[in-house]
Design a protein around this motif. Structure first.
Motif, PDB file in Angstrom:
ATOM      1  N   SER A  77     -13.101 -21.712  13.381  1.00  0.00           N
ATOM      2  CA  SER A  77     -12.046 -19.978  12.502  1.00  0.00           C
ATOM      3  C   SER A  77     -10.993 -20.919  12.230  1.00  0.00           C
ATOM      4  CB  SER A  77     -11.759 -19.523  13.889  1.00  0.00           C
ATOM      5  OG  SER A  77     -10.993 -19.905  14.516  1.00  0.00           O
ATOM      6  N   GLY A  78     -10.511 -19.923  11.229  1.00  0.00           N
ATOM      7  CA  GLY A  78      -9.470 -19.614  10.710  1.00  0.00           C
ATOM      8  C   GLY A  78      -8.660 -19.092  10.476  1.00  0.00           C
ATOM      9  N   THR A  79      -7.353 -18.986  11.031  1.00  0.00           N
ATOM     10  CA  THR A  79      -6.509 -17.189   9.866  1.00  0.00           C
ATOM     11  C   THR A  79      -5.575 -17.573   9.246  1.00  0.00           C
ATOM     12  OG1 THR A  79      -5.152 -18.044  12.144  1.00  0.00           O
ATOM     13  CG2 THR A  79      -7.080 -17.249  13.105  1.00  0.00           C
ATOM     14  N   THR A  80      -5.826 -16.247   9.247  1.00  0.00           N
ATOM     15  CA  THR A  80      -3.778 -16.232   8.003  1.00  0.00           C
ATOM     16  C   THR A  80      -3.087 -14.301   8.415  1.00  0.00           C
ATOM     17  OG1 THR A  80      -3.334 -15.878   5.052  1.00  0.00           O
ATOM     18  CG2 THR A  80      -5.088 -14.901   6.035  1.00  0.00           C
ATOM     19  N   GLU A  81      -2.086 -14.677   8.320  1.00  0.00           N
ATOM     20  CA  GLU A  81      -1.517 -13.251   8.530  1.00  0.00           C
ATOM     21  C   GLU A  81      -0.785 -12.099   7.006  1.00  0.00           C
ATOM     22  OE1 GLU A  81       2.952 -11.856  10.135  1.00  0.00           O
ATOM     23  OE2 GLU A  81       2.643 -13.764   9.198  1.00  0.00           O
ATOM     24  N   LEU A  82      -1.690 -11.149   6.930  1.00  0.00           N
ATOM     25  CA  LEU A  82      -1.554 -10.052   6.080  1.00  0.00           C
ATOM     26  C   LEU A  82       0.155  -9.055   6.839  1.00  0.00           C
ATOM     27  CD1 LEU A  82      -5.035  -8.860   5.834  1.00  0.00           C
ATOM     28  CD2 LEU A  82      -3.742  -9.824   4.928  1.00  0.00           C
ATOM     29  N   ARG A  83       0.814  -9.678   5.378  1.00  0.00           N
ATOM     30  CA  ARG A  83       2.168  -8.579   6.261  1.00  0.00           C
ATOM     31  C   ARG A  83       1.528  -7.265   4.597  1.00  0.00           C
ATOM     32  NH1 ARG A  83       5.919 -13.946   5.146  1.00  0.00           N
ATOM     33  NH2 ARG A  83       4.917 -13.629   3.282  1.00  0.00           N
ATOM     34  N   ILE A  84       1.746  -6.164   5.508  1.00  0.00           N
ATOM     35  CA  ILE A  84       1.453  -4.521   4.845  1.00  0.00           C
ATOM     36  C   ILE A  84       2.013  -4.211   4.617  1.00  0.00           C
ATOM     37  CG2 ILE A  84       0.095  -3.329   4.053  1.00  0.00           C
ATOM     38  CD1 ILE A  84      -2.539  -4.633   6.120  1.00  0.00           C
ATOM     39  N   GLN A  85       3.352  -4.256   3.134  1.00  0.00           N
ATOM     40  CA  GLN A  85       4.554  -2.736   2.811  1.00  0.00           C
ATOM     41  C   GLN A  85       3.859  -1.651   2.929  1.00  0.00           C
ATOM     42  OE1 GLN A  85       6.782  -4.392   0.264  1.00  0.00           O
ATOM     43  NE2 GLN A  85       8.529  -3.163   0.517  1.00  0.00           N
ATOM     44  N   VAL A  86       4.293  -0.653   2.922  1.00  0.00           N
ATOM     45  CA  VAL A  86       3.797   0.705   3.042  1.00  0.00           C
ATOM     46  C   VAL A  86       4.994   1.210   2.017  1.00  0.00           C
ATOM     47  CG1 VAL A  86       3.943   3.239   3.291  1.00  0.00           C
ATOM     48  CG2 VAL A  86       3.405   1.128   5.019  1.00  0.00           C
ATOM     49  N   ILE A 141       1.251  -1.311   0.480  1.00  0.00           N
ATOM     50  CA  ILE A 141       0.202   0.030   0.209  1.00  0.00           C
ATOM     51  C   ILE A 141       0.883   1.020  -0.045  1.00  0.00           C
ATOM     52  CG2 ILE A 141      -1.429   1.227   1.494  1.00  0.00           C
ATOM     53  CD1 ILE A 141      -2.146  -1.135   2.451  1.00  0.00           C
ATOM     54  N   SER A 142       0.805   2.242  -0.963  1.00  0.00           N
ATOM     55  CA  SER A 142       1.721   3.478  -0.759  1.00  0.00           C
ATOM     56  C   SER A 142       1.460   4.075   0.140  1.00  0.00           C
ATOM     57  CB  SER A 142       1.274   4.233  -2.556  1.00  0.00           C
ATOM     58  OG  SER A 142       2.213   5.026  -2.497  1.00  0.00           O
ATOM     59  N   GLU A 143       2.389   4.734   0.926  1.00  0.00           N
ATOM     60  CA  GLU A 143       2.082   5.958   1.716  1.00  0.00           C
ATOM     61  C   GLU A 143       1.111   6.936   1.553  1.00  0.00           C
ATOM     62  OE1 GLU A 143       5.309   7.567   2.819  1.00  0.00           O
ATOM     63  OE2 GLU A 143       6.373   7.526   0.919  1.00  0.00           O
ATOM     64  N   SER A 144       0.816   7.276   0.224  1.00  0.00           N
ATOM     65  CA  SER A 144      -0.505   8.192  -0.103  1.00  0.00           C
ATOM     66  C   SER A 144      -1.467   8.013  -0.287  1.00  0.00           C
ATOM     67  CB  SER A 144       0.296   8.699  -1.564  1.00  0.00           C
ATOM     68  OG  SER A 144       0.365   8.022  -2.603  1.00  0.00           O
ATOM     69  N   THR A 145      -1.912   6.440  -0.356  1.00  0.00           N
ATOM     70  CA  THR A 145      -3.215   6.279  -0.247  1.00  0.00           C
ATOM     71  C   THR A 145      -4.310   7.068   0.712  1.00  0.00           C
ATOM     72  OG1 THR A 145      -2.182   3.800  -0.728  1.00  0.00           O
ATOM     73  CG2 THR A 145      -4.675   4.289  -0.375  1.00  0.00           C
ATOM     74  N   ARG A 187       5.735   5.555   5.706  1.00  0.00           N
ATOM     75  CA  ARG A 187       6.145   5.439   5.820  1.00  0.00           C
ATOM     76  C   ARG A 187       7.523   5.088   6.501  1.00  0.00           C
ATOM     77  NH1 ARG A 187      11.281   3.816   2.680  1.00  0.00           N
ATOM     78  NH2 ARG A 187      10.836   5.746   1.582  1.00  0.00           N
ATOM     79  N   GLU A 188       7.838   6.509   6.629  1.00  0.00           N
ATOM     80  CA  GLU A 188       9.554   6.134   7.347  1.00  0.00           C
ATOM     81  C   GLU A 188       9.176   6.282   8.823  1.00  0.00           C
ATOM     82  OE1 GLU A 188       9.233   8.063   2.806  1.00  0.00           O
ATOM     83  OE2 GLU A 188       7.705   8.296   5.092  1.00  0.00           O
ATOM     84  N   GLN A 189       7.293   6.692   9.469  1.00  0.00           N
ATOM     85  CA  GLN A 189       7.360   6.368  10.733  1.00  0.00           C
ATOM     86  C   GLN A 189       6.932   4.597  10.165  1.00  0.00           C
ATOM     87  OE1 GLN A 189       3.808   7.718  12.014  1.00  0.00           O
ATOM     88  NE2 GLN A 189       5.172  10.386  12.593  1.00  0.00           N
ATOM     89  N   GLN A 190       6.207   4.042   9.951  1.00  0.00           N
ATOM     90  CA  GLN A 190       6.142   2.206  10.116  1.00  0.00           C
ATOM     91  C   GLN A 190       6.025   2.064   8.322  1.00  0.00           C
ATOM     92  OE1 GLN A 190       3.066   1.149  12.645  1.00  0.00           O
ATOM     93  NE2 GLN A 190       3.206  -0.762  12.002  1.00  0.00           N
ATOM     94  N   SER A 191       7.130   0.721   8.267  1.00  0.00           N
ATOM     95  CA  SER A 191       6.801   0.795   7.045  1.00  0.00           C
ATOM     96  C   SER A 191       6.316  -0.414   6.306  1.00  0.00           C
ATOM     97  CB  SER A 191       8.704   0.310   6.529  1.00  0.00           C
ATOM     98  OG  SER A 191       9.557  -0.286   6.675  1.00  0.00           O
ATOM     99  N   TYR A 192       5.820  -1.111   7.736  1.00  0.00           N
ATOM    100  CA  TYR A 192       5.742  -2.567   7.411  1.00  0.00           C
ATOM    101  C   TYR A 192       4.422  -2.693   8.733  1.00  0.00           C
ATOM    102  CZ  TYR A 192       6.473  -7.427   5.964  1.00  0.00           C
ATOM    103  OH  TYR A 192       5.840  -9.058   5.404  1.00  0.00           O
ATOM    104  N   GLY A 207       3.789   1.708  -9.881  1.00  0.00           N
ATOM    105  CA  GLY A 207       4.215   2.245  -9.046  1.00  0.00           C
ATOM    106  C   GLY A 207       3.466   1.371  -7.501  1.00  0.00           C
ATOM    107  N   GLY A 208       3.164   0.495  -8.151  1.00  0.00           N
ATOM    108  CA  GLY A 208       2.729  -0.393  -6.532  1.00  0.00           C
ATOM    109  C   GLY A 208       1.317  -0.518  -6.566  1.00  0.00           C
ATOM    110  N   LEU A 209       0.855   0.109  -7.177  1.00  0.00           N
ATOM    111  CA  LEU A 209      -0.920   1.075  -6.749  1.00  0.00           C
ATOM    112  C   LEU A 209      -1.145  -0.649  -7.464  1.00  0.00           C
ATOM    113  CD1 LEU A 209      -1.450   4.208  -6.537  1.00  0.00           C
ATOM    114  CD2 LEU A 209      -1.074   3.036  -4.716  1.00  0.00           C
ATOM    115  N   ALA A 210      -2.494  -1.216  -6.706  1.00  0.00           N
ATOM    116  CA  ALA A 210      -3.323  -1.817  -7.500  1.00  0.00           C
ATOM    117  C   ALA A 210      -4.590  -1.792  -7.084  1.00  0.00           C
ATOM    118  CB  ALA A 210      -2.735  -3.009  -6.934  1.00  0.00           C
TER     119      ALA A 210
END
Length: 807
Positions: free
Chosen positions: A223-232, A142-146, A202-207, A321-324
């Protein structure tokens, strides 16, 4: 887990519909018996008491042999209690998939008589599956400008359960920057969207690491779980935007691989690399292909509506630019008529009796077509002209019943072909054939090959010989067609029948038990019966007439001339003035045989004067051939042979002693010349007999004259007879039997009177003859016979040869 769910569902199973008690030959239940049980019940668990619900009594149940007819053995019936038991694992998700209702339908088949009942078991879902994500973690950039409020579609979890036990909600671990929104598709499935609540730096927390949890609605919930790894990522002001959030496409099954399905399109207001969009599947698939540049989706393999009816695909468009951005493609597979109906026979009757009536159930037929809609609607029909018909019983079930008269003797088996045709365009059909063997019943009586039998058997046959054979056929099979023979009636005496004939029970050969005698029994009639071994037995009768043929086994018997008491031949007198053709006497003989064997012929073997007398070949009449000459002796002797017409012929002889004399006085000296005993008493007796003979002759002449005068006055012919009382009163006349049949032309009675040495013989004609034909011959002990008729009018008459039956 399965056993616990089963315990929870024990109390819930119940029969929905109780059947009515039907007669043994009644049709199947019109409505199915329905049970409801939870899935994953252990094998052997009781579903319900099927025998009781069908109305089968405790005593009736063992003979009905209740069993289950289905493609897969999900259920069985207890042979002892009649309870419906779980036969194999019941996994609702494997059996019915995502269908909201899961019902197993099958038939319960009862034998003796054959009948079937429709049974439905509803399989209820239990919460035995947890929601599962395809991956344990997902990466998201996710872009920091979102801007806050932007939403991102997240990976969905799968739950095989349905209803409340299916996936109900997604939850996200606590985060001040992100929140989770639960969304629902048109098909009712849930999917999560990640919403940005605050701006990213992104400068404060990029992940960022978050936990996404999927929960179902079970009790307790799984229930079932999965991990979301979000990169800024660094700023890219404009994300791609798809023309449609959801693309809906209909695609026919069986399209070839490479067929275009749909083309997605997204735009990006940025420029340069940030505006270049690359398309990819959010989740890698094996059915479709995606062109990363054009966004065109094509098929990779053949689609099958019967396997998967619809697909839901998420396509992601990402700029440089990575936006989707993401969109959903929902592909609905349309059914094609590509499956032929399948015809299977269930509960085929093992025995089809030929006397079974119309409506008798023969088999249960199941029709299955994997297609849906009109493509899966099937019509069923019988091919050819057969005495059967198909009756629709329930959905995709038919009954094969008798629709005519069966006759095993005409058609022992039927090759029945059943064709099932669906309503697709073009329609598809399939055929299945089955051979029905008709079982025989004893419905045909034996039939003799002839309406009656006549057999000719020569007499004197050897005992035990075969004289005839009767034959009957029975078109039935086995004991029903096995014929045995017997004698049931005869015109012979019942006690004597067994001593005359017998019949072989197996072959029908008739044997003579004794030698037949044509002279005693010329013909007899038997009534023979042919009986099969069926139950009840059927029979037929036929008459057999046995004609006993004659053999030449009886020699002729001479009745006249008879021999004297001492065995010597008697004398016949002939007038000296007899003209040629004068009837002197007649040799009378009979033959006990009949037909040609009884045709008698007379021949002269020896004669004192061969040319003096003639003998009738068939009549036996002795006539003068010429007048008596001076040189001819007064005594003549003829030896006559009587032969029959048999082969070889049999014969008898007779000796005729003929004396030429004009009166009795001329005969007496000849008689006195015969040697006599020197006893004076014998001479006195001789003279007394002679005197008595003279008196009798005079009396007879007087009577004959009186009768002649009386007959002359009358116009009717008179019958001349011999007056025995006048001549034979003292000697006790002996009268032989009357031969009214056989080889004699007329009936004769012979009267013999004995008085000492003198013997009188009378030959009496019993036929009504004219006065010129009647002959009365009388004589003494010397054999002299006196004709008491007009010799000048005697003529030869043809004779009728008639076989003699008895003597």
């Amino acid at each position: 887990m399965g056993s616990g769910a089963a315990e929870r569902g024990w109390a819930e199973r119940r029969p929905v519909l109780f059947p009515f008690l039907l007669s043994l030959f009644g049709p199947a239940l019109s409505e199915p018996i329905r049970y409801r049980i939870p899935e994953e019940m252990p094998e052997g668990s009781v579903v319900g008491n099927l025998a009781k619900d069908l109305g089968l009594s405790v005593h009736e149940f063992p003979t009905r042999q209740l069993r289950i007819s289905s493609e897969k053995a999900y259920f069985t019936v207890s042979a002892k209690s009649g309870e419906l038991l779980v036969g194999s694992r019941l996994d609702r998700e494997q059996i019915c998939g995502k269908k909201p209702a899961c019902t197993l339908e099958f038939e319960a088949v009862a034998e003796n008589p054959l009948n079937f009942y429709h049974v439905s078991v509803d399989i209820e879902d239990i919460n035995d599956h947890t929601p599962k994500f395809t991956q344990t973690s997902f990466d998201l950039q996710i872009s920091e400008s979102t801007v806050p409020g932007t939403r991102f579609i997240l990976e969905t979890a799968e739950d095989a359960d349905i209803g409340l036990n299916a996936l109900q909600i997604y939850k996200l671990s606590l985060s001040p920057i992100f929140s989770l929104i639960n969304k629902e598709k048109q098909d009712g499935s849930k999917y999560p969207e990640l919403a940005l609540e605050k701006r990213l730096d992104r400068e404060q927390q990029s992940y960022h690491r978050l936990v996404l949890t999927a929960l179902d609605g079970g009790d307790p919930p799984l229930s079932g779980t999965t991990e979301l790894r979000i990169q800024v990522t660094d700023a890219n002001d404009n994300p791609p935007v798809f023309n449609q959030d959801v693309y809906r496409v209909s695609l026919r099954e069986n399209v070839p691989p490479g067929t275009a399905v749909v083309q997605v399109s997204a735009t990006d207001q940025d420029e340069g690399v940030n505006s270049e969009i690359t398309y990819s599947f959010y989740r890698t698939g094996q059915v479709f292909s995606l062109n990363s540049k054009s966004g065109e989706i094509t098929t990779r393999k053949t689609l099958d509506f019967e396997e998967i009816k619809e697909y839901s695909i998420v396509v992601e468009g990402r700029d440089g630019g990575g936006l989707a951005a993401q969109c959903t493609i929902e592909i609905n597979i349309q059914d094609e008529n590509d499956n032929r109906p399948e015809v299977t026979f269930h509960s085929l009757a093992e025995m089809i009796l030929e006397n079974a009536g119309p409506g008798t159930l023969i088999a249960l037929i199941k029709i299955h077509d994997r297609d849906s809609g009109e493509n899966g609607e099937v019509n069923c029909r019988l091919e050819g002209e057969v005495p059967f018909q198909i009756i629709s019983s329930s959905k995709n079930s038919y009954k094969l019943v008798i629709d005519g008269t069966l006759d095993r003797e005409q058609t022992p088996e039927y090759n029945v072909t059943i064709t099932a045709t669906d309503r697709g365009k073009p329609p598809l059909s399939s055929s299945t054939s089955v051979t029905l063997i008709i079982t025989d019943v004893n419905d045909n009586a034996p039939v003799f090959h002839q309406a009656s039998y006549v057999v000719h058997v020569m007499e004197n046959n050897p005992p035990g010989a075969s004289i005839a054979q009767v034959s009957a056929s029975d078109p039935d099979l086995g004991p029903n067609g096995r014929v045995s023979y017997s004698i049931v009636n005869s015109d012979l005496e019942p006690r004597a029948l067994a001593s005359y004939v017998s019949v072989s029970a197996q072959s029908g050969v008739v044997f003579a038990q004794r030698a037949f005698d044509h002279e005693q029994l010329r013909a007899f009639e038997l009534t023979l019966q042919a009986r099969d071994q069926g139950s009840p037995a059927l029979s037929a009768n036929v008459s057999l007439r046995v004609l006993v043929g004659d053999r030449n086994d009886n020699a002729p018997r001479v009745l006249y001339p008879a021999l004297g008491p001492d065995g010597s031949a008697l004398f016949d007198t002939v007038p000296r003035a007899a003209q040629p053709g004068y009837l002197v006497t007649k040799v009378v003989a009979v033959d006990a045989d009949s037909g040609h064997n009884a045709w008698l012929s007379y021949h002269v073997l020896q004669a004192s004067e061969p040319g003096l007398f003639s003998l009738g070949l068939r009549t036996g009449e002795v006539r003068t051939a010429r007048a008596l000459g001076d040189r001819d002796a007064a005594r003549q002797r003829l030896l006559v042979a009587v032969r029959d017409g048999g082969q070889p012929p049999l014969s008898a002889t007779a000796t005729l002693l003929l004396v030429f004399a004009d009166s009795l006085q001329e005969v007496l000296p000849d008689v006195s010349d015969r040697p006599a005993p020197s006893d004076p008493q014998a001479e006195l007796q001789f003279y007394l007999v002679v005197a008595l003979a003279l008196i009798s002759v005079l009396f007879l002449l007087a009577v004959i004259l009186a009768v002649a005068l009386r007959l002359r006055r009358s116009s009717r012919p008179a019958a001349w007879t011999c007056f025995q009382p006048g001549l034979c009163v003292k000697s006790g006349p002996v009268v032989p039997p009357n031969y009214s049949e056989g080889t004699l032309p007329y009936s004769y009675n012979l009267c013999v009177a004995h008085t000492g040495k003198t013997e009188f013989n009378f030959l009496k004609c019993n036929e009504q003859l004219s006065s010129g034909q009647d002959i009365l011959l009388c004589g003494d002990s010397s054999g002299a016979l006196f004709p008491l008729c007009n010799s000048s009018e005697s003529t030869s008459h043809p004779e009728t040869l008639t076989p003699v039956s008895s003597i």
